[in-house]
Write an enzyme that holds these catalytic residues in place. Sequence first.
Site, PDB file in Angstrom:
ATOM      1  N   ASN A   9       0.864  -1.176   0.000  1.00  0.00           N
ATOM      2  CA  ASN A   9       0.000   0.000   0.000  1.00  0.00           C
ATOM      3  C   ASN A   9       0.907   1.235   0.000  1.00  0.00           C
ATOM      4  OD1 ASN A   9      -1.794   2.056   0.514  1.00  0.00           O
ATOM      5  ND2 ASN A   9      -2.292   1.396   2.608  1.00  0.00           N
ATOM      6  N   TRP A  10       1.038   1.831  -1.165  1.00  0.00           N
ATOM      7  CA  TRP A  10       1.989   2.948  -1.299  1.00  0.00           C
ATOM      8  C   TRP A  10       1.465   4.240  -0.676  1.00  0.00           C
ATOM      9  CZ3 TRP A  10       4.560   2.968  -6.852  1.00  0.00           C
ATOM     10  CH2 TRP A  10       5.147   1.734  -7.088  1.00  0.00           C
ATOM     11  N   LYS A  11       0.169   4.278  -0.378  1.00  0.00           N
ATOM     12  CA  LYS A  11      -0.471   5.492   0.157  1.00  0.00           C
ATOM     13  C   LYS A  11      -0.216   6.672  -0.793  1.00  0.00           C
ATOM     14  CE  LYS A  11      -0.182   3.445   4.666  1.00  0.00           C
ATOM     15  NZ  LYS A  11      -0.135   3.597   6.103  1.00  0.00           N
ATOM     16  N   HIS A 100      -9.564   1.715   4.607  1.00  0.00           N
ATOM     17  CA  HIS A 100      -8.320   1.813   5.374  1.00  0.00           C
ATOM     18  C   HIS A 100      -8.553   2.754   6.562  1.00  0.00           C
ATOM     19  CE1 HIS A 100      -4.211   2.875   6.445  1.00  0.00           C
ATOM     20  NE2 HIS A 100      -3.854   1.751   5.846  1.00  0.00           N
ATOM     21  N   GLU A 102      -6.916   5.113   7.664  1.00  0.00           N
ATOM     22  CA  GLU A 102      -6.675   6.532   7.356  1.00  0.00           C
ATOM     23  C   GLU A 102      -7.902   7.138   6.683  1.00  0.00           C
ATOM     24  OE1 GLU A 102      -2.995   5.844   5.320  1.00  0.00           O
ATOM     25  OE2 GLU A 102      -2.058   5.328   7.232  1.00  0.00           O
ATOM     26  N   GLU A 172      -5.810  -4.564  10.520  1.00  0.00           N
ATOM     27  CA  GLU A 172      -4.753  -3.587  10.745  1.00  0.00           C
ATOM     28  C   GLU A 172      -5.030  -2.832  12.048  1.00  0.00           C
ATOM     29  OE1 GLU A 172      -2.687  -2.451   6.808  1.00  0.00           O
ATOM     30  OE2 GLU A 172      -4.367  -1.105   7.084  1.00  0.00           O
ATOM     31  N   GLY A 178       2.235   2.439  10.750  1.00  0.00           N
ATOM     32  CA  GLY A 178       3.220   3.501  10.590  1.00  0.00           C
ATOM     33  C   GLY A 178       3.910   3.907  11.887  1.00  0.00           C
ATOM     34  N   SER A 218       3.073  -1.989  10.381  1.00  0.00           N
ATOM     35  CA  SER A 218       4.522  -2.096  10.614  1.00  0.00           C
ATOM     36  C   SER A 218       5.087  -3.477  10.296  1.00  0.00           C
ATOM     37  CB  SER A 218       4.873  -1.663  12.039  1.00  0.00           C
ATOM     38  OG  SER A 218       4.522  -0.300  12.231  1.00  0.00           O
ATOM     39  N   GLY A 239       2.701  -0.981   4.292  1.00  0.00           N
ATOM     40  CA  GLY A 239       2.814   0.434   3.934  1.00  0.00           C
ATOM     41  C   GLY A 239       4.272   0.808   3.734  1.00  0.00           C
ATOM     42  N   GLY A 240       4.879   1.363   4.772  1.00  0.00           N
ATOM     43  CA  GLY A 240       6.247   1.887   4.708  1.00  0.00           C
ATOM     44  C   GLY A 240       7.233   0.972   3.989  1.00  0.00           C
TER      45      GLY A 240
HETATM   46  P1  PGA Z   1       2.639   0.403   7.648  1.00  0.00           P
HETATM   47  O1  PGA Z   1       1.206   0.648   6.969  1.00  0.00           O
HETATM   48  O2  PGA Z   1       3.175  -0.887   7.114  1.00  0.00           O
HETATM   49  O3  PGA Z   1       3.460   1.588   7.245  1.00  0.00           O
HETATM   50  O4  PGA Z   1       2.414   0.346   9.129  1.00  0.00           O
HETATM   51  C1  PGA Z   1       0.313  -0.409   6.749  1.00  0.00           C
HETATM   52  C2  PGA Z   1      -0.965   0.123   6.173  1.00  0.00           C
HETATM   53  O5  PGA Z   1      -1.390   1.215   6.566  1.00  0.00           O
HETATM   54  O6  PGA Z   1      -1.600  -0.519   5.318  1.00  0.00           O
END
Ligand code: PGA
Length: 261
Positions: A9-11, A100, A102, A172, A178, A218, A239-240
């Site tokens: 997930n590149w956001k 998600h 966010e 999640e 993050g 994470s 994500g990251g």
């Molecule tokens: P993260 O994000 O790996 O940076 O914690 C995961 C996500 O939000 O899908």
Amino acid sequence: MRKKLIAGNWKMNKDIHETATLVEQLKNSITPTIQNSNTPVDILICPPFTSLVIAKMMIKEVPLKLGAQNMSQHEEGAYTGEVSAKMLKSIGCDYVILGHSERRQYFKETNELINAKSKQALKHGLTPIICVGETLEEREAGVTEDIIKTQVKGVLSEMTSDEVAKCVIAYEPVWAIGTGKTATPEQANQVHQFIRKLVGQLYSWTVAEKLIIQYGGSMNDKNAAELLSQSDIDGGLIGGASLKADAFAAIVLAGMEVAKE
Ligand code: PGA
């Protein structure tokens, strides 16, 4: 046995130029690991909308799949700024991340809206990756299972068993996204088992057994193997670490090792 799904997930990262660079790096890091399309893991990248077309063009020859990070619940029409399921399908997306945390937090997405979007995705042959997860306050208050139950029931509301079987759920925990704080493999697996049991009760055990439940929060090249080897963790939503080709490739490799066992 359920096939693992490793998704990046590149956001809101990577413009079209940066996308081209990252996809090229990903192809170099991942292709030696994957000899052919018969991989024991499905690998997915979810760049921002503006990068989907170039990413699709670049991954044609390799077993990488493409997903978006959001879409409209509507079919088409006067919804300025929105992107439809049909549009995503037409450029070669197979998946879409929905709900998600966010989006729940910053854009006030509700279970009801996520449910409508998920049904719309299924209608157009897209696999919805539906996110659920508790906040730190909720975990500390001991209401994790209540929250997850409400979210799962809400997002899958009025779907048929066949439809549910086509969905992916991403657990999640919001406090792990993050933050560098990962749920322990046992903590995560417990919630995954809870979700599977709930889907079994609401629909059927056949559906529950088939359902892909990813973990996200994470996940990285260091902790992936342990998380992915849990009985009910069927992949990762990353994500990251998905923005670094080597780290993402290492997570894919960890998934492949686990799948071999
Ligand atoms: P993260 O994000 O790996 O940076 O914690 C995961 C996500 O939000 O899908």
